[in-house]
Scaffold this motif. Structure first.
Motif, PDB file in Angstrom:
ATOM      1  N   LEU A  13      24.588 -55.382  12.350  1.00  0.00           N
ATOM      2  CA  LEU A  13      24.531 -55.268  10.892  1.00  0.00           C
ATOM      3  C   LEU A  13      24.406 -53.804  10.470  1.00  0.00           C
ATOM      4  CD1 LEU A  13      24.365 -56.618   8.108  1.00  0.00           C
ATOM      5  CD2 LEU A  13      21.879 -56.737   8.416  1.00  0.00           C
ATOM      6  N   GLU A  14      23.551 -53.052  11.140  1.00  0.00           N
ATOM      7  CA  GLU A  14      23.389 -51.642  10.810  1.00  0.00           C
ATOM      8  C   GLU A  14      24.708 -50.889  10.962  1.00  0.00           C
ATOM      9  OE1 GLU A  14      20.355 -47.929  11.759  1.00  0.00           O
ATOM     10  OE2 GLU A  14      20.429 -49.649  13.131  1.00  0.00           O
ATOM     11  N   LYS A  15      25.396 -51.149  12.038  1.00  0.00           N
ATOM     12  CA  LYS A  15      26.687 -50.493  12.278  1.00  0.00           C
ATOM     13  C   LYS A  15      27.704 -50.908  11.224  1.00  0.00           C
ATOM     14  CE  LYS A  15      30.238 -49.889  15.830  1.00  0.00           C
ATOM     15  NZ  LYS A  15      30.695 -50.306  17.196  1.00  0.00           N
ATOM     16  N   THR A  16      27.740 -52.204  10.891  1.00  0.00           N
ATOM     17  CA  THR A  16      28.711 -52.718   9.930  1.00  0.00           C
ATOM     18  C   THR A  16      28.471 -52.138   8.538  1.00  0.00           C
ATOM     19  OG1 THR A  16      28.969 -54.783  11.158  1.00  0.00           O
ATOM     20  CG2 THR A  16      29.614 -54.812   8.844  1.00  0.00           C
ATOM     21  N   LEU A  17      27.215 -52.091   8.119  1.00  0.00           N
ATOM     22  CA  LEU A  17      26.902 -51.578   6.788  1.00  0.00           C
ATOM     23  C   LEU A  17      27.145 -50.068   6.693  1.00  0.00           C
ATOM     24  CD1 LEU A  17      23.624 -53.542   5.912  1.00  0.00           C
ATOM     25  CD2 LEU A  17      25.953 -54.014   5.139  1.00  0.00           C
ATOM     26  N   SER A  18      26.893 -49.346   7.768  1.00  0.00           N
ATOM     27  CA  SER A  18      27.056 -47.894   7.727  1.00  0.00           C
ATOM     28  C   SER A  18      28.513 -47.472   7.846  1.00  0.00           C
ATOM     29  CB  SER A  18      26.243 -47.241   8.848  1.00  0.00           C
ATOM     30  OG  SER A  18      26.709 -47.652  10.123  1.00  0.00           O
ATOM     31  N   GLU A  19      29.332 -48.326   8.453  1.00  0.00           N
ATOM     32  CA  GLU A  19      30.737 -47.975   8.652  1.00  0.00           C
ATOM     33  C   GLU A  19      31.564 -48.172   7.389  1.00  0.00           C
ATOM     34  OE1 GLU A  19      32.112 -50.269  11.939  1.00  0.00           O
ATOM     35  OE2 GLU A  19      31.469 -48.797  13.445  1.00  0.00           O
ATOM     36  N   ASN A  20      31.086 -48.992   6.470  1.00  0.00           N
ATOM     37  CA  ASN A  20      31.843 -49.261   5.257  1.00  0.00           C
ATOM     38  C   ASN A  20      31.648 -48.145   4.249  1.00  0.00           C
ATOM     39  OD1 ASN A  20      33.061 -52.182   5.127  1.00  0.00           O
ATOM     40  ND2 ASN A  20      31.149 -52.340   6.262  1.00  0.00           N
ATOM     41  N   GLU A  21      32.717 -47.770   3.586  1.00  0.00           N
ATOM     42  CA  GLU A  21      32.601 -46.818   2.501  1.00  0.00           C
ATOM     43  C   GLU A  21      31.872 -47.488   1.338  1.00  0.00           C
ATOM     44  OE1 GLU A  21      36.493 -45.525   1.496  1.00  0.00           O
ATOM     45  OE2 GLU A  21      36.939 -44.740   3.481  1.00  0.00           O
ATOM     46  N   GLU A  22      31.341 -46.691   0.463  1.00  0.00           N
ATOM     47  CA  GLU A  22      30.494 -47.219  -0.609  1.00  0.00           C
ATOM     48  C   GLU A  22      31.194 -48.299  -1.417  1.00  0.00           C
ATOM     49  OE1 GLU A  22      28.008 -45.615  -4.488  1.00  0.00           O
ATOM     50  OE2 GLU A  22      28.741 -44.212  -2.968  1.00  0.00           O
ATOM     51  N   LYS A  23      32.472 -48.134  -1.689  1.00  0.00           N
ATOM     52  CA  LYS A  23      33.165 -49.105  -2.526  1.00  0.00           C
ATOM     53  C   LYS A  23      33.387 -50.441  -1.827  1.00  0.00           C
ATOM     54  CE  LYS A  23      37.806 -47.437  -1.255  1.00  0.00           C
ATOM     55  NZ  LYS A  23      39.077 -46.889  -1.766  1.00  0.00           N
ATOM     56  N   SER A  24      33.274 -50.458  -0.489  1.00  0.00           N
ATOM     57  CA  SER A  24      33.540 -51.701   0.230  1.00  0.00           C
ATOM     58  C   SER A  24      32.332 -52.213   0.994  1.00  0.00           C
ATOM     59  CB  SER A  24      34.712 -51.495   1.207  1.00  0.00           C
ATOM     60  OG  SER A  24      34.401 -50.480   2.160  1.00  0.00           O
ATOM     61  N   VAL A  25      31.142 -51.702   0.649  1.00  0.00           N
ATOM     62  CA  VAL A  25      29.926 -52.214   1.282  1.00  0.00           C
ATOM     63  C   VAL A  25      29.804 -53.700   0.971  1.00  0.00           C
ATOM     64  CG1 VAL A  25      27.403 -52.171   1.157  1.00  0.00           C
ATOM     65  CG2 VAL A  25      28.669 -50.033   1.303  1.00  0.00           C
ATOM     66  N   PRO A  26      29.493 -54.539   1.969  1.00  0.00           N
ATOM     67  CA  PRO A  26      29.345 -55.973   1.702  1.00  0.00           C
ATOM     68  C   PRO A  26      28.383 -56.226   0.551  1.00  0.00           C
ATOM     69  CG  PRO A  26      29.364 -55.585   4.059  1.00  0.00           C
ATOM     70  CD  PRO A  26      29.363 -54.240   3.404  1.00  0.00           C
ATOM     71  N   ARG A  50      13.630 -55.698   8.859  1.00  0.00           N
ATOM     72  CA  ARG A  50      14.664 -54.726   9.238  1.00  0.00           C
ATOM     73  C   ARG A  50      15.985 -55.052   8.556  1.00  0.00           C
ATOM     74  NH1 ARG A  50      17.635 -53.442  15.031  1.00  0.00           N
ATOM     75  NH2 ARG A  50      18.849 -51.699  14.199  1.00  0.00           N
ATOM     76  N   ILE A  51      16.355 -56.325   8.551  1.00  0.00           N
ATOM     77  CA  ILE A  51      17.582 -56.741   7.867  1.00  0.00           C
ATOM     78  C   ILE A  51      17.497 -56.382   6.390  1.00  0.00           C
ATOM     79  CG2 ILE A  51      18.938 -58.757   7.161  1.00  0.00           C
ATOM     80  CD1 ILE A  51      18.165 -60.033   9.871  1.00  0.00           C
ATOM     81  N   SER A  52      16.329 -56.632   5.793  1.00  0.00           N
ATOM     82  CA  SER A  52      16.119 -56.307   4.383  1.00  0.00           C
ATOM     83  C   SER A  52      16.272 -54.811   4.125  1.00  0.00           C
ATOM     84  CB  SER A  52      14.727 -56.774   3.943  1.00  0.00           C
ATOM     85  OG  SER A  52      14.393 -56.255   2.667  1.00  0.00           O
ATOM     86  N   ASP A  53      15.668 -53.998   4.974  1.00  0.00           N
ATOM     87  CA  ASP A  53      15.741 -52.548   4.798  1.00  0.00           C
ATOM     88  C   ASP A  53      17.186 -52.058   4.901  1.00  0.00           C
ATOM     89  OD1 ASP A  53      13.021 -52.420   4.481  1.00  0.00           O
ATOM     90  OD2 ASP A  53      12.600 -51.825   6.548  1.00  0.00           O
ATOM     91  N   LEU A  54      17.941 -52.626   5.832  1.00  0.00           N
ATOM     92  CA  LEU A  54      19.350 -52.239   5.987  1.00  0.00           C
ATOM     93  C   LEU A  54      20.147 -52.597   4.736  1.00  0.00           C
ATOM     94  CD1 LEU A  54      19.954 -53.373   9.684  1.00  0.00           C
ATOM     95  CD2 LEU A  54      19.807 -51.010   8.851  1.00  0.00           C
ATOM     96  N   CYS A  55      19.867 -53.778   4.170  1.00  0.00           N
ATOM     97  CA  CYS A  55      20.560 -54.200   2.951  1.00  0.00           C
ATOM     98  C   CYS A  55      20.197 -53.287   1.774  1.00  0.00           C
ATOM     99  CB  CYS A  55      20.205 -55.651   2.616  1.00  0.00           C
ATOM    100  SG  CYS A  55      20.874 -56.864   3.768  1.00  0.00           S
TER     101      CYS A  55
END
Length: 395
Positions: free
Chosen positions: A155-168, A191-196
């Motif tokens: 999840l951390e990798k997925t959220l950080s790899e997305n550009e701001e306009k395409s963040v889940p 941890r999941i909450s903090d990443l979100c």
């Protein structure tokens, strides 16, 4: 005669409900025992049912109520959230079950074209809710193969790899899990909450099985301006057919309450008034009423876990929370739905195919819907079926 007009793509591209497929499979199978649907064997509290009988004659029961729910029920739920869930900054909307709560949130939080995150194995109805909303980019993350808990590193990798306009837009989890039967401990949930929060994503936590914790484990909730919690009366109080759930959403989230009301007013207007009254009366019975019933499920769980032993020592997982076991079929049977059909027709027992939850080659077994004696019969059928499957195949 003219051509039939086209149907909506969002409906056509939504998965067929697995329970509808199971119901079709069971037609004509008179003696089959179900370990499929997520239900409990008990009815609502007797005192609550007696009290709700009096509500039938009240004129207000037949009228529309406040969209967000009966004031007295919402007040009781806010107190319950503070006392039991440590949620002190949440407002409440009562819905027609937890499934409708999730649909409300999908429509309120997501736009067509947004991306969302779920973790396999996921709850099939939540996946379908996203599909119906027009979400075509459902990112399905992996679970830890040993614990079935969501992979926070992914999840951390997925959220950080997305550009701001395409963040889940949304990350969704069920705790304890459906179909996994596993529990997300508080440190991992935080941890999941903090990443979100860091990524600017909503976190939806489905707590339908909050009271179904075993082996000394305790359920916990967290809150924040980006967190929405879902709860249900269906399982704990045996109110599946009464259709009452609720959303606990952050009071300080600007505009969220008003937008949820728009969706609510266009789907049920309000949850069933008599159902809400039963929910209120059931709350008065207290936690002991629930605990007395939930603890009796441990024997059923253990019976079914033993019934899964022909699949191998490490094949069955889950069962620490909720009412589910999750089991891996032998590698040579990747078509789990074919195995499910065979178990029904040859051995008279029905389970859920894992493919419905993003887990092909697995099956979900529910241990909540049968009393112990009936569960023992079902476990015997399941074990004999799996022994034959491993030994001889589907003959």
């Amino acid at each position: 005669m003219g051509t039939c007009p086209r149907l909506a793509r969002r409906a056509l591209e939504t998965n067929t409900p697995v329970m509808v497929q199971i119901q079709e499979l069971l037609r004509g199978e008179k003696d089959a025992i179900s370990l499929a649907q997520g239900v409990v064997y008990w009815q609502p509290p007797e005192k609550a049912l007696d009290k709700v009988k009096e509500s039938v004659w009240q004129p207000s029961t037949s009228r529309y109520g406040a969209d967000e729910g009966l004031p007295e029920l919402r007040e009781a739920l806010i107190e319950k959230l503070r006392r039991e869930n440590n949620l002190h900054k949440s407002s409440v909307m009562v819905t027609a079950g937890a499934n409708q709560a999730f649909v409300n949130l999908a429509l309120t939080l997501c736009d067509p074209g947004d991306s969302v995150v779920m973790f396999a194995p996921y709850y099939f109805n939540s996946y379908m809710s996203f599909q119906m909303t027009g979400i075509t980019n459902i990112l399905v993350g992996p679970a830890n193969p040993k614990t079935l808990q969501p992979d926070a590193d992914w999840l951390e990798k997925t959220l950080s790899e997305n550009e701001e306009k395409s963040v889940p837009k949304v990350v969704s989890v069920v705790n304890p899990g459906n179909p996994s039967g596993t529990y997300i401990p508080e440190p991992l949930l935080k941890r999941i909450s903090d990443l979100c929060k860091r990524a600017g994503s909503w976190l939806i936590v489905d707590n339908t099985y909050e009271y179904f914790m075993f082996d000394g484990l305790k359920h916990s909730c967290i809150e924040g301006n980006h967190i929405v919690n879902i709860f249900s009366f269906s399982k704990a109080y045996g109110m599946m057919g009464w259709r009452v759930g609720y959303i606990a959403f952050p009071s300080e989230a600007e505009g969220l309450a008003a937008q949820l009301l728009k969706v609510q007013d266009n789907i049920p207007i309000c949850a069933s008034i008599i159902g809400q009254r039963l929910a209120l009366y059931s709350l008065e019975e207290g936690l002991d009423w629930i605990k007395d019933r939930v603890k009796n499920l441990v024997k059923s769980r253990d019976l079914l876990r033993e019934a899964l032993s022909p699949l191998g020592e490490d094949a069955a997982k889950g069962g620490e929370g909720a009412i589910y076991l999750w089991a891996k079929l032998p590698e040579k049977y990747p078509d789990d739905f074919e195995v499910v059909r065979w178990l029904v027709r040859r051995h008279g027992v029905v389970v859920i195919p894992g493919c419905a939850s993003g887990g092909p080659g697995y099956i979900r077994i529910s241990f909540g819907g049968l009393k112990e004696a009936d569960c023992e019969v079902a476990a015997g059928r399941l074990k004999r079926g799996l022994e034959e499957l491993v030994r001889d195949g589907m003959v």
